[in-house]
Motif scaffolding. Structure first.
Motif, PDB file in Angstrom:
ATOM      1  N   GLY A   3       0.790  -1.228   0.000  1.00 47.35           N
ATOM      2  CA  GLY A   3       0.000   0.000   0.000  1.00 47.35           C
ATOM      3  C   GLY A   3       0.814   1.264   0.000  1.00 47.35           C
ATOM      4  O   GLY A   3       0.248   2.335  -0.123  1.00 47.35           O
ATOM      5  N   THR A   4       2.130   1.218   0.139  1.00 50.97           N
ATOM      6  CA  THR A   4       2.903   2.447   0.077  1.00 50.97           C
ATOM      7  C   THR A   4       3.074   2.815  -1.383  1.00 50.97           C
ATOM      8  O   THR A   4       3.467   1.991  -2.193  1.00 50.97           O
ATOM      9  CB  THR A   4       4.270   2.258   0.746  1.00 50.97           C
ATOM     10  N   THR A   5       2.771   4.051  -1.728  1.00 51.68           N
ATOM     11  CA  THR A   5       2.780   4.471  -3.117  1.00 51.68           C
ATOM     12  C   THR A   5       3.763   5.600  -3.318  1.00 51.68           C
ATOM     13  O   THR A   5       4.430   6.055  -2.412  1.00 51.68           O
ATOM     14  CB  THR A   5       1.381   4.918  -3.559  1.00 51.68           C
ATOM     15  N   ALA A   6       3.842   6.082  -4.552  1.00 55.41           N
ATOM     16  CA  ALA A   6       4.771   7.148  -4.901  1.00 55.41           C
ATOM     17  C   ALA A   6       4.521   8.367  -4.036  1.00 55.41           C
ATOM     18  O   ALA A   6       3.398   8.761  -3.795  1.00 55.41           O
ATOM     19  CB  ALA A   6       4.614   7.500  -6.377  1.00 55.41           C
ATOM     20  N   ASP A  46     -14.149  -6.225  -4.485  1.00 53.22           N
ATOM     21  CA  ASP A  46     -12.902  -5.534  -4.817  1.00 53.22           C
ATOM     22  C   ASP A  46     -12.918  -4.068  -4.413  1.00 53.22           C
ATOM     23  O   ASP A  46     -11.885  -3.396  -4.461  1.00 53.22           O
ATOM     24  CB  ASP A  46     -12.645  -5.634  -6.317  1.00 53.22           C
ATOM     25  N   VAL A  47     -14.074  -3.535  -4.008  1.00 56.47           N
ATOM     26  CA  VAL A  47     -14.193  -2.118  -3.632  1.00 56.47           C
ATOM     27  C   VAL A  47     -14.143  -1.997  -2.113  1.00 56.47           C
ATOM     28  O   VAL A  47     -14.859  -2.701  -1.403  1.00 56.47           O
ATOM     29  CB  VAL A  47     -15.507  -1.509  -4.176  1.00 56.47           C
ATOM     30  N   LYS A  48     -13.303  -1.093  -1.626  1.00 58.96           N
ATOM     31  CA  LYS A  48     -13.135  -0.930  -0.182  1.00 58.96           C
ATOM     32  C   LYS A  48     -14.026   0.204   0.333  1.00 58.96           C
ATOM     33  O   LYS A  48     -13.941   1.323  -0.168  1.00 58.96           O
ATOM     34  CB  LYS A  48     -11.676  -0.628   0.147  1.00 58.96           C
ATOM     35  N   GLU A  64      -1.805   1.248   5.897  1.00 57.09           N
ATOM     36  CA  GLU A  64      -2.179   1.299   7.309  1.00 57.09           C
ATOM     37  C   GLU A  64      -3.357   2.239   7.525  1.00 57.09           C
ATOM     38  O   GLU A  64      -4.261   1.956   8.331  1.00 57.09           O
ATOM     39  CB  GLU A  64      -0.984   1.737   8.152  1.00 57.09           C
ATOM     40  N   LEU A  65      -3.370   3.350   6.804  1.00 51.22           N
ATOM     41  CA  LEU A  65      -4.494   4.285   6.922  1.00 51.22           C
ATOM     42  C   LEU A  65      -5.769   3.676   6.337  1.00 51.22           C
ATOM     43  O   LEU A  65      -6.867   3.939   6.827  1.00 51.22           O
ATOM     44  CB  LEU A  65      -4.157   5.601   6.230  1.00 51.22           C
ATOM     45  N   GLU A  66      -5.625   2.876   5.293  1.00 56.79           N
ATOM     46  CA  GLU A  66      -6.786   2.172   4.741  1.00 56.79           C
ATOM     47  C   GLU A  66      -7.435   1.293   5.807  1.00 56.79           C
ATOM     48  O   GLU A  66      -8.652   1.294   5.975  1.00 56.79           O
ATOM     49  CB  GLU A  66      -6.369   1.302   3.549  1.00 56.79           C
ATOM     50  N   VAL A  67      -6.603   0.537   6.490  1.00 52.30           N
ATOM     51  CA  VAL A  67      -7.114  -0.363   7.526  1.00 52.30           C
ATOM     52  C   VAL A  67      -7.738   0.423   8.665  1.00 52.30           C
ATOM     53  O   VAL A  67      -8.830   0.098   9.161  1.00 52.30           O
ATOM     54  CB  VAL A  67      -5.973  -1.269   8.056  1.00 52.30           C
ATOM     55  N   GLU A  68      -7.077   1.503   9.073  1.00 53.58           N
ATOM     56  CA  GLU A  68      -7.533   2.297  10.207  1.00 53.58           C
ATOM     57  C   GLU A  68      -8.841   3.017   9.929  1.00 53.58           C
ATOM     58  O   GLU A  68      -9.663   3.202  10.836  1.00 53.58           O
ATOM     59  CB  GLU A  68      -6.452   3.304  10.588  1.00 53.58           C
TER      60      GLU A  68
END
Length: 544
Positions: A7-10, A74-76, A100-104
């Motif tokens: 999940g870490t992106t540019a 597939d959609v969060k 991590e922010l997605e999960v939180e």
């Protein structure tokens, strides 16, 4: 790349490759997070398309949310705070993992719901369900109240079951609770109705896809040709953006969103004719069986004529309501009306305050005065309290009426104002909903409403907004020396909570003056049948 780096992106565009859509988010909040998301590199779409990756959720009771819960593993589902937290970190150069922010900040399945149990006698099981409810954003109620949204039952019997049916509370089998937790989203209650055979409950409620949810890393490229960078072994630091970066790069997309230029259709909206319709989940309703339409990839191209027109927003869209003080049948009826016009109703004041809405409205009975209304503890919310008359007015005009613009639709300061009890009042030039509300208001103030104008009436109230030539009642009142006032006088009395002198609201062509003995005199101006006659009025009427 380690598993913990997912999940870490540019750093320049941490949300690049993500496609967002939202549901039940007020316009002002939606505009704000749309700009933040596009600044972060994401694509924002008004419709739920086949390539959407994230749904920003404001309420679980929307068609988009239900469709994602059933058809789109597939959609969060995310809270608004997800975009805000990523954006805050981006502009402050903090170390952050997007995953991590997605999960939180995932939108929990029971957020905004109040859950009660019945016929589950094992105390340890009840405690376990309570714990799971609260861990997943819900509120657990040991007792059944009208604020409960879901009654989870092991079988359809008992007092709680009967009262839930009477109050219009959703009644679901225990499978709804467990499958919603497993899915991570609140599932459609219609699939868990006791009207279905036990063996069929929960079947088709959601797709258990082996492909599962797409990971952020799967949407990133392996090279730098498209500007995307794979994750480093450690959390990547999100760099501080230059001030011009906040406004550049997203202007083209922002123009598309706001409709300032033509939009290229590159993906088909799943939210058209192919979208399944939600089956009503009202307790006690007969179920014809939920629609179990399999998810299929729709066509990748289509002409403009194939697109479904956007459904017009109804008058209560984006508005939040709490219905207070009515009996259960009336409350259920009012909530149904509001939802029928795209409004959201919330069972408790705190739920209303926590909801995203452009307006916060509490509806109380017209028998309530201001002292009977609930106290508003959250001063940060512009909550407006109205009566059922306001709702009637909105339905009559088929539009959202600003509560401050309709005084008769707000709770009065007091009823039975001193002095009104001695008055007999008639009206003219009112019709429809105006006639109904003004005549009722006269009675609530303590006066006696009289349909016909006879000699000795205390007052004639005229709708000054009506410019028609029909003046029979006004002519009769003029001849008998009855004071004629505009409706503004009555509204002033309601606003002040007292009997206001009507001198400045008089519409009589013959001036009326007060004598020392309390009588009024019609001055001689022209020839009338009662010229020069002194008329004794009720002592309650104030002239000056």
């Amino acid at each position: 790349m380690g598993a913990g780096d997912e999940g870490t992106t540019a750093a320049d565009h941490p949300l690049k490759g993500l496609i967002f859509c939202c549901t039940s988010i007020s316009a002002d909040i939606r505009n704000d997070i749309t700009k933040k998301a596009t600044d972060l590199g994401a694509i924002w779409k008004q419709d739920l398309t086949s390539d959407a990756t994230h749904l920003i959720v404001g309420d679980v009771n929307t068609p988009k949310y239900r469709y994602v819960a059933k058809q789109r593993p597939d959609v969060k589902p995310m809270r608004i705070s997800f975009i805000e937290k990523v954006h805050d970190a981006w502009v402050s150069a903090k170390n952050v993992s997007v995953h991590e922010l997605e999960v939180e900040h995932t939108f929990p399945p029971f957020l905004g719901l109040r859950i009660c149990l019945t016929n589950i006698n094992d105390e340890k099981e009840r405690q376990r369900i309570q714990k799971i409810t609260e861990e997943n954003g819900g509120i657990y109620n040991g007792d059944l109240t009208k604020q409960v949204t879901h009654l989870v039952a092991s079988n359809p019997e008992g007092k709680k079951y009967q009262f839930a049916k009477q109050w219009g509370i959703s009644i679901v089998s225990i499978e709804w609770f467990h499958q919603s937790v497993e899915r991570g989203m609140s599932l459609d209650e219609a699939y868990f109705s006791f009207d279905l055979p036990a063996s069929e409950r929960g079947q088709g409620a959601w797709i258990r896809s082996a492909t599962g949810k797409r990971k952020l890393s799967e949407r990133e490229g392996s090279g730098s040709s498209d500007g995307r960078v794979k994750s480093d072994p450690a959390k990547r630091k999100i760099k501080r953006a230059a001030s011009d970066r906040l406004s550049s790069g997203s202007q083209t997309l922002w123009g598309d969103i706001m409709g300032t230029k033509s939009v290229k259709i590159d993906t088909i909206d799943e939210w058209g004719a192919d979208a399944p319709q939600r089956t009503s989940s009202k307790a006690g309703s007969s179920a014809t069986g939920p629609i179990d339409a399999p998810y299929v990839n729709v066509r990748t191209s289509m002409s403009m004529s194939d697109l479904q027109p956007e459904v017009p927003k109804k008058m209560f869209h984006d508005k939040g309501f709490h219905v207070y003080g009515f009996d259960s049948d009336k409350e259920s009826q009012i909530r149904g009306i509001i939802r029928g016009f795209d409004g959201n109703t919330y069972p408790a004041l705190q739920d209303l305050f926590e909801a995203p809405a452009s307006r916060y409205v509490i509806i109380v009975p017209d028998s309530y005065i201001q002292a009977d209304c609930p106290r508003i503890s959250d001063a940060s919310k512009a909550v407006q309290i109205v009566t059922a008359w306001w709702l009637e007015r909105c339905l009559h005009e088929d539009k959202f009426i600003e509560p401050d613009a309709y005084l008769l639709g707000r709770p009065m300061k007091r009823h039975n104002i001193s002095g009104f009890e001695k008055m007999t009042v008639s009206v003219t030039k009112f019709d429809g909903i105006d006639y109904l509300h003004y005549t009722k208001a006269i009675g609530k103030l303590g006066a006696e409403f009289c349909e016909r104008v006879y000699q000795g009436r205390s007052l004639l109230i005229v709708n000054s907004a009506d410019k028609s030539v029909h003046k029979d009642k006004m002519k009769a009142a003029e001849a008998w020396g009855i004071p004629i006032v505009s409706q503004k006088w009555l509204l002033e009395c309601i606003s002040e909570g007292e009997l206001i002198p009507f001198k400045r609201y008089l519409l009589n062509t013959k001036p009326i003056t007060e004598k020392k003995d309390g009588a009024v005199e019609v001055k001689k101006e022209g020839s009338t049948a009662l010229e020069g006659v002194t008329v004794k009025l009720d002592p309650a009427v104030k002239v000056s």
